[in-house]
Design an enzyme around this catalytic site. Structure first.
Site, PDB file in Angstrom:
ATOM      1  N   SER A 161       0.848  -1.213   0.000  1.00 49.86           N
ATOM      2  CA  SER A 161       0.000   0.000   0.000  1.00 49.86           C
ATOM      3  C   SER A 161       0.875   1.253   0.000  1.00 49.86           C
ATOM      4  O   SER A 161       1.882   1.305   0.699  1.00 49.86           O
ATOM      5  CB  SER A 161      -0.888   0.046   1.237  1.00 49.86           C
ATOM      6  OG  SER A 161      -1.684  -1.098   1.314  1.00 49.86           O
ATOM      7  N   GLU A 244      -0.644  -3.468  14.312  1.00 53.60           N
ATOM      8  CA  GLU A 244      -1.521  -3.268  13.164  1.00 53.60           C
ATOM      9  C   GLU A 244      -2.940  -3.760  13.476  1.00 53.60           C
ATOM     10  O   GLU A 244      -3.916  -3.092  13.217  1.00 53.60           O
ATOM     11  CB  GLU A 244      -0.946  -4.018  11.961  1.00 53.60           C
ATOM     12  CG  GLU A 244      -1.689  -3.772  10.662  1.00 53.60           C
ATOM     13  CD  GLU A 244      -0.999  -4.404   9.459  1.00 53.60           C
ATOM     14  OE1 GLU A 244      -0.174  -5.316   9.650  1.00 53.60           O
ATOM     15  OE2 GLU A 244      -1.308  -3.982   8.331  1.00 53.60           O
ATOM     16  N   SER A 369      -5.498 -12.077   7.187  1.00 54.44           N
ATOM     17  CA  SER A 369      -6.911 -12.330   6.866  1.00 54.44           C
ATOM     18  C   SER A 369      -7.673 -12.822   8.102  1.00 54.44           C
ATOM     19  O   SER A 369      -7.083 -13.363   9.041  1.00 54.44           O
ATOM     20  CB  SER A 369      -7.029 -13.344   5.721  1.00 54.44           C
ATOM     21  OG  SER A 369      -6.823 -14.641   6.231  1.00 54.44           O
ATOM     22  N   ASN A 370      -8.997 -12.640   8.057  1.00 52.03           N
ATOM     23  CA  ASN A 370      -9.800 -13.020   9.229  1.00 52.03           C
ATOM     24  C   ASN A 370      -9.784 -14.533   9.472  1.00 52.03           C
ATOM     25  O   ASN A 370      -9.902 -14.974  10.611  1.00 52.03           O
ATOM     26  CB  ASN A 370     -11.237 -12.501   9.064  1.00 52.03           C
ATOM     27  CG  ASN A 370     -11.312 -11.009   9.342  1.00 52.03           C
ATOM     28  OD1 ASN A 370     -10.281 -10.332   9.450  1.00 52.03           O
ATOM     29  ND2 ASN A 370     -12.518 -10.477   9.463  1.00 52.03           N
ATOM     30  N   GLU A 371      -9.602 -15.316   8.391  1.00 52.60           N
ATOM     31  CA  GLU A 371      -9.501 -16.776   8.606  1.00 52.60           C
ATOM     32  C   GLU A 371      -8.260 -17.078   9.437  1.00 52.60           C
ATOM     33  O   GLU A 371      -8.296 -17.906  10.355  1.00 52.60           O
ATOM     34  CB  GLU A 371      -9.416 -17.516   7.256  1.00 52.60           C
ATOM     35  CG  GLU A 371     -10.712 -17.549   6.452  1.00 52.60           C
ATOM     36  CD  GLU A 371     -10.984 -16.262   5.697  1.00 52.60           C
ATOM     37  OE1 GLU A 371     -10.079 -15.384   5.662  1.00 52.60           O
ATOM     38  OE2 GLU A 371     -12.093 -16.101   5.170  1.00 52.60           O
TER      39      GLU A 371
HETATM   40  C1  LIG Z   1      -6.191  -3.329   1.122  1.00 58.70           C
HETATM   41  C2  LIG Z   1      -4.973  -4.183   1.294  1.00 58.70           C
HETATM   42  C3  LIG Z   1      -3.773  -3.597   1.650  1.00 58.70           C
HETATM   43  C4  LIG Z   1      -2.631  -4.385   1.796  1.00 58.70           C
HETATM   44  N1  LIG Z   1      -1.458  -3.755   2.074  1.00 58.70           N
HETATM   45  C5  LIG Z   1      -0.339  -4.479   2.187  1.00 58.70           C
HETATM   46  C6  LIG Z   1       0.919  -3.824   2.429  1.00 58.70           C
HETATM   47  O1  LIG Z   1       0.983  -2.597   2.544  1.00 58.70           O
HETATM   48  N2  LIG Z   1       2.024  -4.573   2.495  1.00 58.70           N
HETATM   49  C7  LIG Z   1       1.993  -5.929   2.366  1.00 58.70           C
HETATM   50  O2  LIG Z   1       3.049  -6.553   2.480  1.00 58.70           O
HETATM   51  N3  LIG Z   1       0.829  -6.591   2.109  1.00 58.70           N
HETATM   52  C8  LIG Z   1      -0.334  -5.893   2.021  1.00 58.70           C
HETATM   53  N4  LIG Z   1      -1.528  -6.529   1.754  1.00 58.70           N
HETATM   54  C9  LIG Z   1      -1.519  -7.974   1.514  1.00 58.70           C
HETATM   55  C10 LIG Z   1      -2.196  -8.781   2.610  1.00 58.70           C
HETATM   56  O3  LIG Z   1      -1.367  -8.861   3.741  1.00 58.70           O
HETATM   57  C11 LIG Z   1      -2.494 -10.176   2.025  1.00 58.70           C
HETATM   58  O4  LIG Z   1      -3.445  -9.985   0.996  1.00 58.70           O
HETATM   59  C12 LIG Z   1      -3.055 -11.105   3.060  1.00 58.70           C
HETATM   60  O5  LIG Z   1      -2.071 -11.442   4.005  1.00 58.70           O
HETATM   61  C13 LIG Z   1      -3.603 -12.402   2.420  1.00 58.70           C
HETATM   62  O6  LIG Z   1      -2.626 -12.967   1.606  1.00 58.70           O
HETATM   63  P1  LIG Z   1      -2.936 -13.372   0.084  1.00 58.70           P
HETATM   64  O7  LIG Z   1      -3.588 -12.208  -0.586  1.00 58.70           O
HETATM   65  O8  LIG Z   1      -1.687 -13.908  -0.512  1.00 58.70           O
HETATM   66  O9  LIG Z   1      -4.054 -14.508   0.159  1.00 58.70           O
HETATM   67  P2  LIG Z   1      -3.802 -16.031   0.492  1.00 58.70           P
HETATM   68  O10 LIG Z   1      -2.825 -16.161   1.609  1.00 58.70           O
HETATM   69  O11 LIG Z   1      -3.503 -16.759  -0.768  1.00 58.70           O
HETATM   70  O12 LIG Z   1      -5.224 -16.476   1.037  1.00 58.70           O
HETATM   71  C14 LIG Z   1      -6.335 -16.696   0.164  1.00 58.70           C
HETATM   72  C15 LIG Z   1      -7.530 -17.110   1.035  1.00 58.70           C
HETATM   73  O13 LIG Z   1      -7.226 -18.346   1.724  1.00 58.70           O
HETATM   74  C16 LIG Z   1      -7.385 -18.172   3.133  1.00 58.70           C
HETATM   75  N5  LIG Z   1      -6.358 -18.935   3.839  1.00 58.70           N
HETATM   76  C17 LIG Z   1      -5.027 -18.947   3.559  1.00 58.70           C
HETATM   77  N6  LIG Z   1      -4.375 -19.741   4.450  1.00 58.70           N
HETATM   78  C18 LIG Z   1      -5.324 -20.221   5.308  1.00 58.70           C
HETATM   79  C19 LIG Z   1      -5.279 -21.083   6.463  1.00 58.70           C
HETATM   80  N7  LIG Z   1      -4.113 -21.582   6.916  1.00 58.70           N
HETATM   81  N8  LIG Z   1      -6.440 -21.331   7.122  1.00 58.70           N
HETATM   82  C20 LIG Z   1      -7.623 -20.798   6.690  1.00 58.70           C
HETATM   83  N9  LIG Z   1      -7.721 -20.006   5.595  1.00 58.70           N
HETATM   84  C21 LIG Z   1      -6.587 -19.694   4.921  1.00 58.70           C
HETATM   85  C22 LIG Z   1      -7.208 -16.686   3.366  1.00 58.70           C
HETATM   86  O14 LIG Z   1      -7.855 -16.279   4.547  1.00 58.70           O
HETATM   87  C23 LIG Z   1      -7.856 -16.094   2.124  1.00 58.70           C
HETATM   88  O15 LIG Z   1      -9.248 -16.026   2.296  1.00 58.70           O
HETATM   89  C24 LIG Z   1      -2.696  -5.789   1.597  1.00 58.70           C
HETATM   90  C25 LIG Z   1      -3.909  -6.374   1.245  1.00 58.70           C
HETATM   91  C26 LIG Z   1      -5.047  -5.601   1.078  1.00 58.70           C
HETATM   92  C27 LIG Z   1      -6.342  -6.265   0.684  1.00 58.70           C
END
Ligand SMILES: Cc1cc2nc3c(=O)[nH]c(=O)nc-3n(C[C@H](O)[C@H](O)[C@H](O)COP(=O)(O)OP(=O)(O)OC[C@H]3O[C@@H](n4cnc5c(N)ncnc54)[C@H](O)[C@@H]3O)c2cc1C
Length: 387
Positions: A161, A244, A369-371
């Protein structure tokens, strides 16, 4: 916990209110994610705040703060949101990296980075996530290889971000290339204009450039830019994640102000909407107030020397789900008018609800994520077996 404000706290609230009334820009600034101009207007606002020593009131005076406690910070936030002041463009710096630097930085690092952060002279992005390392952050592959007094950074970060216009990023890197998972990681700062850094914007749902991918190709930074010891990156990042999710990033005032606006919206359209909407509006207002009371309780505990633990996860789930419900309620009151974009001539204030709704949808994803938060609650608060 004493729920009455002291004379000093009431005086402080009045001081913040008067300052905000005299200084908050009359017209809203244009978005910091859409254009360089909007970003710089927000940076200028950060400078104005810092000139009044309002940049980060809990920080020591030597770093541009006022050395105040968390209850005073909550009062400051209530007055800040009440005044309609601009969103904080440097939130990654002041709310996330700042407290972490305060805890883990050397005196030289604090002197170098904190004052420029508080003044908005240096705006920060967080560079942790990678294409295969989001929820599973320990899968980070980007490397920082030591070379004399420098590190050479290589890799690919994503979802960063503010990175499109920001000055610096704090990233998680593998300093021990043979290490696995949580071991061998370090937290390292790099300037976003350093040779070898390429920042590529990712358009958001609303078309703005709120995120970026960052490509690092042999980027050289001094070892001075490593926060904490080599290999201690994971535990430092978890401390940042606690700030955070738990307290700093989403102070209750943001939701209380939104809930009050929702009540006003409902009152203005009461006769046009179904009776059931009234319950949803009331629930949103009560949730925002309940969240505020819960954060006051946490702040009192922290002020008395306590620690924030897994309840950071319950807070995060609560505020992110509350934010969606609150904005959905507004959209249901507005009906078809809710689809007016902020830029539409007839939108007026209506467009802000759609903007807010889009942003609320990201709440259950960012800051872990909330999960994942539910997994943390299950394992660390409830003692349930790992799934
Ligand atoms: C508005 C916004 C701002 C952000 N800003 C930043 C930033 O400034 N810097 C930065 O580094 N990142 C940033 N992010 C990234 C954010 O941290 C990641 O999107 C987040 O950690 C989820 O990772 P992913 O997108 O790779 O999804 P994934 O990890 O691939 O997950 C996909 C889905 O699977 C679920 N899931 C994954 N693993 C499990 C498990 N073990 N048990 C249950 N469910 C699971 C997740 O909850 C999700 O619903 C931002 C994201 C958003 C949306």
């Amino acid at each position: 916990m004493d729920l009455t404000y002291s004379t000093e706290q009431r005086r402080f609230r009045q001081e913040v209110r008067s300052w905000m009334e005299a200084h908050v820009p009359a017209e809203p600034l244009s978005s910091f994610d859409a254009t360089r101009e909007g970003f710089e207007a927000h940076r200028a606002w950060e400078r104005t705040l810092s000139e009044g020593r309002w940049g980060m009131v809990t920080w020591p005076e030597s770093y541009g703060g006022r050395g105040l406690d968390l209850i005073q910070w909550l009062i400051f936030e209530e007055e800040y949101y009440r005044s309609g002041a601009p969103l904080r463009v440097n939130q990654n710096g002041i709310f996330l990296l700042g407290p972490t630097l305060m805890e883990y930085g050397t005196p030289e690092q604090k002197a170098r980075f904190l004052t420029a952060m508080a003044s908005g002279d240096e705006v920060w992005a967080q560079a942790w996530s990678e294409p295969q390392a989001g929820s599973d952050l320990a899968a980070v592959k980007s490397t920082a290889v030591a070379d004399g007094e420098e590190y050479v950074l290589k890799g690919h970060k994503i979802w960063s971000s503010r990175a499109v216009f920001a000055d610096w990023a704090f990233g998680l890197f593998r300093t021990d290339p043979s290490s696995q998972r949580h071991k061998g990681l370090s937290l390292i700062f790099f300037p976003l204009n350093a040779p070898g850094v390429r920042v590529q914007a990712i358009p958001q749902i609303d078309g703005e450039k709120g995120f970026a991918e960052i490509f690092l190709d042999d980027v050289r930074v001094p070892a001075f830019h490593r926060l904490g010891g080599e290999g201690e990156g994971w535990s430092i990042c978890m401390a940042t994640a606690g700030f955070e999710r738990g307290l700093m990033l989403r102070s209750p005032a943001r939701f209380q102000v939104a809930a009050r606006k929702l009540v006003e919206l409902y009152k203005a359209h009461e006769h046009e909407v179904e009776a059931s909407v009234r319950d949803v509006v009331m629930q949103s207002w009560m949730d925002a107030e309940a969240y505020a009371l819960s954060i006051y309780s946490t702040a009192s505990r922290l002020t008395a020397g306590g620690q924030i633990g897994a309840e950071a996860s319950t807070n995060k789930i609560f505020w992110s789900e509350m934010d969606i419900a609150l904005h959905k309620a507004a959209l249901s009151i507005l009906g078809a008018r809710a689809e007016l974009l902020r830029s539409a001539p007839a939108a007026g204030d209506i467009g802000k609800w759609l903007d807010g709704y889009f942003f609320s949808l990201a709440g259950p994803i960012y800051a872990g994520s909330n999960e994942i938060q539910r997994n943390i609650i299950a394992e660390r608060m409830l003692g349930l077996p790992r799934s």
